[in-house]
Structure formats: structure tokens, C-alpha cells
Design an enzyme around this catalytic site. Structure first.
Site, PDB file in Angstrom:
ATOM      1  N   ARG A 239       0.852  -1.186   0.000  1.00 45.66           N
ATOM      2  CA  ARG A 239       0.000   0.000   0.000  1.00 45.66           C
ATOM      3  C   ARG A 239       0.885   1.231   0.000  1.00 45.66           C
ATOM      4  NH1 ARG A 239      -3.447  -2.696  -1.648  1.00 45.66           N
ATOM      5  NH2 ARG A 239      -5.542  -3.062  -0.816  1.00 45.66           N
ATOM      6  N   GLU A 268      -4.313   7.055  -4.545  1.00 44.59           N
ATOM      7  CA  GLU A 268      -4.575   6.580  -5.912  1.00 44.59           C
ATOM      8  C   GLU A 268      -5.877   7.149  -6.440  1.00 44.59           C
ATOM      9  OE1 GLU A 268      -4.234   2.318  -5.910  1.00 44.59           O
ATOM     10  OE2 GLU A 268      -2.228   2.376  -5.066  1.00 44.59           O
ATOM     11  N   HIS A 286      -0.978  -0.008  -9.962  1.00 40.31           N
ATOM     12  CA  HIS A 286      -1.657  -0.969  -9.064  1.00 40.31           C
ATOM     13  C   HIS A 286      -2.181  -2.194  -9.835  1.00 40.31           C
ATOM     14  CE1 HIS A 286      -3.884  -1.246  -4.952  1.00 40.31           C
ATOM     15  NE2 HIS A 286      -3.567  -2.436  -5.407  1.00 40.31           N
ATOM     16  N   ILE A 287      -1.227  -2.951 -10.387  1.00 48.19           N
ATOM     17  CA  ILE A 287      -1.624  -4.128 -11.175  1.00 48.19           C
ATOM     18  C   ILE A 287      -1.161  -5.428 -10.511  1.00 48.19           C
ATOM     19  CG2 ILE A 287      -1.759  -2.922 -13.397  1.00 48.19           C
ATOM     20  CD1 ILE A 287       1.058  -4.078 -14.042  1.00 48.19           C
TER      21      ILE A 287
HETATM   22  C1  DGY Z   1      -5.360  -6.108  -2.881  1.00 43.69           C
HETATM   23  O1  DGY Z   1      -6.009  -7.124  -3.109  1.00 43.69           O
HETATM   24  O2  DGY Z   1      -5.315  -5.573  -1.784  1.00 43.69           O
HETATM   25  C2  DGY Z   1      -4.647  -5.557  -4.050  1.00 43.69           C
HETATM   26  O3  DGY Z   1      -3.936  -4.428  -3.744  1.00 43.69           O
HETATM   27  C3  DGY Z   1      -5.627  -5.306  -5.176  1.00 43.69           C
HETATM   28  O4  DGY Z   1      -4.966  -5.560  -6.357  1.00 43.69           O
END
Ligand code: DGY
Length: 320
Positions: A239, A268, A286-287
Site C-alpha cells: 500500500r 490513488e 496498481h496491477i
Molecule cells: C489487494 O487485493 O489488496 C490488491 O492491492 C488489489 O490488487
């Protein structure tokens, strides 16, 4: 007269793998990818289930707008820092997430970012595309080889553990931090547990896999970046709030940090201009979980959690 079916609100978008089973049972309303907060507040009244994702803050205001019939908030993510758990608990709303099914995808992306940042792929590709490549340059883009490198894993949970196994498989030595020792990783990977400061100072690569929480907010700031040092690489697929982005951009700019690979940002989809301009920095949108396998499984799990709660059963993935 038959009662009307419960309303399920998908705040933004859910893949057909989960959407179809919800549509077959419920009245489904979708906000769409670009839904605004105002539009969402107008969409949710009457919802028995709300499907959210990390970009949707689920707070008291949104829960109140849903109304008293709300039973479940199903997050399309393993992380749930976008959800006010206390506000949900007060209203007896169950919260669910999508663990396990994205572990491999996210760990693999962390490995990809590690390699991309360690080998300066972004800078190299940018130069090539801009016509700045002069043929093989013996002294250009010199990077870090992962075999023999020391990789510090901050948070050896499911994703951190899998990432540790992946880097270990290419010959890196693994260090980790965490509240509890992980005997299996110590036995199988030779991983060693250290305090954060010691780990940062001893690692060539530091990869973050801790959840977003008040105690992990800006876990990595100026002092910690200095410990990682001018040859070191920071990778964040957890994060954005774990890293002080301005301190990171400054360290990259000054050359006091070797490189960074980021998939997540504090606010984001905003990415700080200082990071966009920083050298030796690979930036992804964020992939982490974005594989066909993982995203379809996440969508299915969201639907299973919603259906279980609305049918009065224990959901597979409750949190909090
Ligand atoms: C999550 O599942 O927390 C991821 O960051 C989403 O892709």
C-alpha cells in the site's frame, strides 16, 4: 405477489466471473469505473450488499446512505484499509475480502518490479523509445544481479512468503521482519528474521508486504531510505501509505537510494509529480493482482461472499 430481490450495488465494476451469479439472483446496480462519490451516494440507498474495491472509501457516510438493510460489504481485494471496520461493526455489517487467490499474481509482480528496478529497465526503455540509444554501452544501465543479493521482506505473510520463495529460487538470500518467527521459511529458504533497521541496512533489495495501518504509515521515510542506501532498491506492492513518497523521490533525485519499483500510491490514482520525475524508478498502476486467473477468481470470491451472507450463511472470507 413475490418480494423483490435484494439489491446488490457494485460501486465500480465487477468481472462477469462474479457479476453473472449476482445478476442471476439479485437486482444489481453498477456505478462504473468513473463513478463519483456523489453518484455512489445516490446509487446505494436500499443496498443489501455493497461491492467495493481499494479506491472506494467505505465510511459511515456511505454506510448510512445504504440504509439499515445493508448486510455485507464485499471488497474486491485482500487489503481492506478503504473500509471503516468499526463503522461496519456498529451497524452489524459483515466485511469480506479476497485472500489467497491473488497471492501468486502479486508475488510475481513484486518479483517483476524487483528485477525491473534492479536492472533499471524503465530508464533504459525510456531512452530507447526516445532515440537516445547509441548501441551497447559498456558502462550504462549497470544494475544489481539478484543471485547472491540480499533481499529483505517486510512482512512475511502470504504474499511476502511467496515472494521470498521466488527470490530465493533465483539465488537471493532472504531476510524478513515480522511479529512472529516463520520457522518454515527459516527452514526451507534459510530466511533470517531481523529488526526493521537491521534488515534495511543489510538488504540490497527491500520489498514491502505489510498491511496499511496506523503503525505502518510512512514506515519507510528519509531515515529508513538512508539505511537502504545508494546501491539499494525499494519495492512496494503493498500500500502506498507505507512509504513517504516525497522522501523517496528526494532520495532517488539525490542518488542516496539506488532505485525503486512501485505499484501502489498513497492517494490513488494520483501519483506525486516528484515520483513521476524521479530517476531509477519503475512506476506501475496498481496491477499486482492483474492476471486473468487472479482477477476472475477474485470476482468469483466476491460473489460467493455476497451470496453466502444474503442467504444467511457464514461467508468464506470474513474480516475484522
Ligand atoms: C489487494 O487485493 O489488496 C490488491 O492491492 C488489489 O490488487
Amino acid at each position: 405477489m413475490s418480494a423483490s430481490p435484494p439489491i446488490v450495488v457494485i460501486a465500480r465494476l465487477l468481472l462477469p466471473a462474479g457479476l453473472e451469479s449476482l445478476r442471476a439472483r439479485y437486482e444489481v446496480r453498477e456505478g462504473g469505473l468513473d463513478v463519483t462519490r456523489e453518484q455512489l451516494l445516490e446509487l446505494v440507498p436500499g443496498a443489501a450488499a455493497l461491492v467495493a474495491d481499494p479506491t472506494v472509501p467505505v465510511d459511515a457516510e456511505l454506510l448510512n446512505a445504504c440504509g439499515e438493510q445493508l448486510r455485507v460489504v464485499a471488497n474486491f481485494a485482500v487489503g481492506y484499509d478503504n473500509i471503516d471496520l468499526a463503522a461496519c461493526a456498529e451497524r452489524r455489517v459483515i466485511v469480506t475480502n479476497t485472500p489467497e487467490v491473488l497471492t501468486e499474481a502479486t508475488a510475481e509482480l513484486a518479483l517483476a518490479l524487483t528485477l525491473a528496478a534492479a536492472r533499471r529497465m524503465s530508464d533504459a526503455e525510456r531512452d530507447l523509445r526516445a532515440g537516445r540509444w547509441r548501441g551497447l554501452e559498456p558502462a550504462a544501465y549497470l544494475g544489481l544481479e539478484l543471485r547472491g543479493a540480499t533481499v529483505g521482506v517486510v512482512g512475511l505473510g502470504r504474499i511476502g512468503g511467496r515472494y521470498a520463495a521466488l527470490v530465493s529460487s533465483v539465488g537471493a538470500e532472504v531476510l524478513y521482519t515480522g511479529h512472529n518467527p516463520k520457522p518454515e521459511a527459516e527452514r526451507e529458504l534459510g530466511a533470517r528474521r531481523l529488526e526493521l533497521g537491521e534488515l534495511l541496512a543489510a538488504s540490497d533489495v527491500v520489498s514491502l508486504h505489510a498491511p496499511s495501518a496506523p503503525e505502518t504509515h510512512h514506515l519507510i521515510g528519509e531515515a529508513e531510505l538512508e539505511l537502504i542506501g545508494p546501491e539499494g532498491v525499494l519495492v512496494n506492492t503493498a500500500r502506498g501509505s507505507l512509504v513517504d513518497a516525497e522522501a523517496l523521490a528526494g532520495a532517488l533525485e539525490r542518488g542516496t537510494l539506488g532505485g525503486a519499483g512501485l505499484d501502489v500510491y498513497e492517494d490513488e490514482p494520483d501519483v506525486p509529480a516528484s515520483l513521476l520525475a524521479a530517476p531509477r524508478c519503475v512506476l506501475l498502476p496498481h496491477i499486482g493482482s492483474a492476471t486473468v486467473t487472479s482477477r476472475n477468481a477474485m470476482a468469483r470470491l466476491v460473489a460467493e461472499n455476497v451470496i453466502a451472507v444474503l442467504e444467511g450463511r457464514e461467508p468464506p472470507d470474513p474480516v475484522g
